[in-house]
Scaffold this motif. Structure first.
Motif, PDB file in Angstrom:
ATOM      1  N   GLU A  55       0.830  -1.201   0.000  1.00 25.41           N
ATOM      2  CA  GLU A  55       0.000   0.000   0.000  1.00 25.41           C
ATOM      3  C   GLU A  55       0.868   1.255   0.000  1.00 25.41           C
ATOM      4  O   GLU A  55       1.826   1.355   0.750  1.00 25.41           O
ATOM      5  CB  GLU A  55      -0.921   0.013   1.220  1.00 25.41           C
ATOM      6  CG  GLU A  55      -1.989  -1.064   1.191  1.00 25.41           C
ATOM      7  CD  GLU A  55      -2.950  -0.894   0.027  1.00 25.41           C
ATOM      8  OE1 GLU A  55      -3.278   0.255  -0.311  1.00 25.41           O
ATOM      9  OE2 GLU A  55      -3.352  -1.913  -0.557  1.00 25.41           O
ATOM     10  N   VAL A  57       2.241   5.085   0.664  1.00 28.48           N
ATOM     11  CA  VAL A  57       2.167   5.986   1.815  1.00 28.48           C
ATOM     12  C   VAL A  57       2.264   7.446   1.390  1.00 28.48           C
ATOM     13  O   VAL A  57       1.951   8.336   2.168  1.00 28.48           O
ATOM     14  CB  VAL A  57       3.272   5.673   2.846  1.00 28.48           C
ATOM     15  CG1 VAL A  57       3.066   4.310   3.457  1.00 28.48           C
ATOM     16  CG2 VAL A  57       4.658   5.762   2.213  1.00 28.48           C
ATOM     17  N   SER A  58       2.713   7.703   0.177  1.00 24.28           N
ATOM     18  CA  SER A  58       2.775   9.089  -0.295  1.00 24.28           C
ATOM     19  C   SER A  58       2.581   9.101  -1.809  1.00 24.28           C
ATOM     20  O   SER A  58       1.676   8.455  -2.316  1.00 24.28           O
ATOM     21  CB  SER A  58       4.117   9.726   0.108  1.00 24.28           C
ATOM     22  OG  SER A  58       5.198   8.998  -0.450  1.00 24.28           O
ATOM     23  N   SER A  97       4.746   1.267  -1.245  1.00 20.26           N
ATOM     24  CA  SER A  97       5.186   2.119  -0.141  1.00 20.26           C
ATOM     25  C   SER A  97       6.658   2.494  -0.249  1.00 20.26           C
ATOM     26  O   SER A  97       7.124   3.381   0.446  1.00 20.26           O
ATOM     27  CB  SER A  97       4.923   1.428   1.202  1.00 20.26           C
ATOM     28  OG  SER A  97       5.747   0.296   1.353  1.00 20.26           O
ATOM     29  N   GLY A 119      -1.883   9.945  -1.743  1.00 15.13           N
ATOM     30  CA  GLY A 119      -2.909   9.371  -0.890  1.00 15.13           C
ATOM     31  C   GLY A 119      -3.633   8.215  -1.565  1.00 15.13           C
ATOM     32  O   GLY A 119      -3.414   7.911  -2.742  1.00 15.13           O
ATOM     33  N   THR A 120      -4.493   7.553  -0.805  1.00 18.02           N
ATOM     34  CA  THR A 120      -5.319   6.467  -1.332  1.00 18.02           C
ATOM     35  C   THR A 120      -6.759   6.685  -0.873  1.00 18.02           C
ATOM     36  O   THR A 120      -7.048   7.625  -0.136  1.00 18.02           O
ATOM     37  CB  THR A 120      -4.835   5.097  -0.812  1.00 18.02           C
ATOM     38  OG1 THR A 120      -5.037   5.028   0.618  1.00 18.02           O
ATOM     39  CG2 THR A 120      -3.363   4.884  -1.120  1.00 18.02           C
ATOM     40  N   GLN A 122      -8.289   5.000   1.256  1.00 16.11           N
ATOM     41  CA  GLN A 122      -8.363   4.781   2.700  1.00 16.11           C
ATOM     42  C   GLN A 122      -7.490   5.755   3.487  1.00 16.11           C
ATOM     43  O   GLN A 122      -7.810   6.121   4.615  1.00 16.11           O
ATOM     44  CB  GLN A 122      -7.924   3.341   3.050  1.00 16.11           C
ATOM     45  CG  GLN A 122      -8.870   2.260   2.571  1.00 16.11           C
ATOM     46  CD  GLN A 122      -8.751   1.997   1.079  1.00 16.11           C
ATOM     47  OE1 GLN A 122      -7.676   2.120   0.505  1.00 16.11           O
ATOM     48  NE2 GLN A 122      -9.856   1.625   0.440  1.00 16.11           N
ATOM     49  N   ARG A 123      -6.365   6.182   2.900  1.00 15.37           N
ATOM     50  CA  ARG A 123      -5.407   7.001   3.637  1.00 15.37           C
ATOM     51  C   ARG A 123      -5.226   8.337   2.929  1.00 15.37           C
ATOM     52  O   ARG A 123      -4.677   8.412   1.838  1.00 15.37           O
ATOM     53  CB  ARG A 123      -4.061   6.277   3.742  1.00 15.37           C
ATOM     54  CG  ARG A 123      -2.985   7.086   4.472  1.00 15.37           C
ATOM     55  CD  ARG A 123      -1.657   6.364   4.430  1.00 15.37           C
ATOM     56  NE  ARG A 123      -1.697   5.130   5.192  1.00 15.37           N
ATOM     57  CZ  ARG A 123      -0.714   4.230   5.195  1.00 15.37           C
ATOM     58  NH1 ARG A 123       0.352   4.430   4.463  1.00 15.37           N
ATOM     59  NH2 ARG A 123      -0.808   3.125   5.920  1.00 15.37           N
ATOM     60  N   VAL A 125      -3.861  12.348   2.534  1.00 17.51           N
ATOM     61  CA  VAL A 125      -2.665  13.148   2.800  1.00 17.51           C
ATOM     62  C   VAL A 125      -3.050  14.615   2.737  1.00 17.51           C
ATOM     63  O   VAL A 125      -3.650  15.068   1.761  1.00 17.51           O
ATOM     64  CB  VAL A 125      -1.554  12.854   1.765  1.00 17.51           C
ATOM     65  CG1 VAL A 125      -0.362  13.771   1.984  1.00 17.51           C
ATOM     66  CG2 VAL A 125      -1.117  11.392   1.836  1.00 17.51           C
ATOM     67  N   ARG A 439      -7.468  17.391   2.181  1.00 16.95           N
ATOM     68  CA  ARG A 439      -6.972  16.017   2.325  1.00 16.95           C
ATOM     69  C   ARG A 439      -7.193  15.273   1.015  1.00 16.95           C
ATOM     70  O   ARG A 439      -8.316  15.143   0.542  1.00 16.95           O
ATOM     71  CB  ARG A 439      -7.673  15.318   3.482  1.00 16.95           C
ATOM     72  CG  ARG A 439      -7.182  13.905   3.741  1.00 16.95           C
ATOM     73  CD  ARG A 439      -7.500  13.453   5.138  1.00 16.95           C
ATOM     74  NE  ARG A 439      -6.705  14.195   6.121  1.00 16.95           N
ATOM     75  CZ  ARG A 439      -6.736  13.967   7.429  1.00 16.95           C
ATOM     76  NH1 ARG A 439      -7.533  13.038   7.919  1.00 16.95           N
ATOM     77  NH2 ARG A 439      -5.984  14.676   8.256  1.00 16.95           N
ATOM     78  N   PHE A 441      -7.334  12.079  -1.242  1.00 20.28           N
ATOM     79  CA  PHE A 441      -7.549  10.636  -1.184  1.00 20.28           C
ATOM     80  C   PHE A 441      -7.343  10.045  -2.581  1.00 20.28           C
ATOM     81  O   PHE A 441      -8.281   9.829  -3.338  1.00 20.28           O
ATOM     82  CB  PHE A 441      -8.952  10.321  -0.675  1.00 20.28           C
ATOM     83  CG  PHE A 441      -9.147  10.607   0.781  1.00 20.28           C
ATOM     84  CD1 PHE A 441      -8.838   9.663   1.738  1.00 20.28           C
ATOM     85  CD2 PHE A 441      -9.629  11.840   1.196  1.00 20.28           C
ATOM     86  CE1 PHE A 441      -9.016   9.927   3.098  1.00 20.28           C
ATOM     87  CE2 PHE A 441      -9.821  12.120   2.536  1.00 20.28           C
ATOM     88  CZ  PHE A 441      -9.508  11.162   3.495  1.00 20.28           C
TER      89      PHE A 441
END
Length: 448
Positions: A55, A57-58, A97, A119-120, A122-123, A125, A439, A441
């Protein structure tokens, strides 16, 4: 049908049959190799998922399977290895990642099947709002580099150049400000922006809260900070690989000196206020400047993220490692699981007793070379890694570490603590300036 005709017919049948068999053989060999290579990629993806590396992370690539034609150009272009692989005739992400946003895959793809996203689903940034010209929601204020999501030096340099190219086009000939442009931050994007401003004969000023290099200056002297070439305005192509912090800073000093560019160091900007179509910039020392345009090229890690545990304010606690070669015979705890934490641990492990405390089950955001080196160091006993742990308190001669799975706490001797928990987005400064933070996504930052 005479004998000659029959002989020719048989000869043609044999020739076409042989050609057909040869073609079928090549196809079977190709399909077998393709299937074998796909299984290898499947296994890499499986291991990446187990290790928590699949997955993103940035910043990371997203592949449009409908456009991909399996050229393999993206795989060959990526300098980090095993970020992208070919499976069943299409490019797929393996170790998302580990991607650090080189963007080489984006430029290498001949069918424009790759875009870079932040971002994704779910996560998310947090990023300041900027348009395609790098201008924020406040007209006249631009953002480039790490603050805008492009942390890699090569990309930050390119963004700084592009941002100031856009600024040069937008500045009117008549304004009441002291400067055409004020650049906040003397890191990669700021230096590149300054050189571009020099090229366009803009009257500009650089304000830096620390010193030349920005975030790069805070890295250890021997840290490798750049692994791919970059194009620096007024200087040209810089073909450096595995470049250390010292080498890069020396290069920048040469470029700055050659082009007579002045940097006001130790000058932290406290506020940017729009007044009559210009901006008044006030520093922490009380100095005031005015400009028609502003370029924010500050880092996201200007304010280190703290653990907020008892004892964190002691002098033995630090958030950067500058001179590891001068530290010996100490019990050291390093908190964090990124490249900065791992590289610092490796540099300190030869002359000290080093323990890494990391809250996750595995290192999921580090480069392959760092991963191999830290695993080797742990296996040989050069350093100790405590996964699934948190530092809960820091005392003068010890620290207390909690196991997150069992709840058990242990106290170990300690002389120094280095915390590499990332940095906090300067949200308060941006919001005070009026810049919106959103944010993201999985939003595309770079696309064709």
């Amino acid at each position: 049908m005479d004998f000659l005709t029959m002989e020719l017919l048989l000869e043609n049948i044999l020739i076409y049959s042989f050609a057909a068999i040869l073609c079928i053989a090549f196809v079977l060999i190709y399909l077998r190799k393709k299937n074998r290579d796909s299984k290898i990629v499947d296994e890499k993806i499986r291991r990446a998922k187990e290790d928590g590396l699949h997955e993103p992370v940035s910043l990371h690539p997203v592949i449009d399977a409908n456009r991909c034609i399996q050229t393999g150009a993206c795989v060959k272009a990526c300098p980090e290895r095993d970020i992208i692989g070919i499976r069943n005739g299409k490019a797929v992400i393996i170790n998302a990642s580990r991607c650090i946003g080189h963007g080489a895959c984006f430029h290498a793809c001949p069918t424009e099947a790759i875009s870079l996203h932040i971002g994704t689903e779910q996560r998310g940034v947090d990023l300041p709002h900027i348009n395609q010209n790098f201008e924020t929601n406040i007209p006249g204020i631009y953002i480039a580099g790490e603050l805008g999501g492009m942390g890699l030096i090569k990309n930050a340099v390119e963004q700084g150049r592009q941002a100031v190219e856009n600024i040069a086009k937008s500045i009117g000939k008549q304004h009441n400000a002291e400067y055409d442009l004020i650049i906040v931050g003397a890191g990669p994007a700021g230096i590149s922006g300054a050189l571009t401003a020099k090229k366009h004969d803009l009257k500009f000023l650089i304000l830096e809260q620390d010193t030349l290099g920005g975030t790069v200056f805070t890295f250890p002297r021997s840290k490798i900070v750049m692994t791919s070439p970059m194009d620096l305005p007024l200087f040209g192509k810089i073909k450096l690989y595995q470049t250390s912090k010292s080498e890069l800073l020396n290069l920048w000093q040469t470029v700055i000196r050659k082009n007579n560019i002045a940097i006001i160091e130790n000058s932290k900007v406290e506020s940017i206020v729009p007044i009559d179509n210009t901006f008044t910039v006030t520093t922490a020392r009380g100095d005031k400047y005015s400009a028609s345009r502003i370029l924010l090229s500050i880092g996201r890690r200007g304010t280190p993220r703290k653990l907020n545990v008892p004892g964190e304010m002691q002098e033995k606690v630090a958030y950067r490692l500058l001179d590891p070669e001068n530290i010996a015979g100490k019990h050291i705890v390093i908190v964090g699981g990124g490249d900065s934490a791992v590289e610092s641990a490796l540099m300190l492990s030869d002359q000290n007793k080093v323990t890494i405390s990391y809250r996750s089950e595995a290192f999921s955001r580090i480069k392959p070379l760092n991963s191999s080196a830290v695993n080797e160091a742990a296996a040989s006993g050069r350093l100790e890694i405590l996964f699934n742990t948190n530092l809960t308190s820091i005392d003068p001669d010890t620290v207390t570490i909690e196991n997150l799975k069992t709840g058990e706490k242990s106290t170990i001797p300690n002389h120094l603590v280095y915390i590499f928990a990332g940095g906090e987005l300067p949200s308060q400064f941006l919001e005070k300036t009026g810049i919106r933070i959103t944010r993201k996504f999985g939003e595309a930052i770079l696309k064709h």
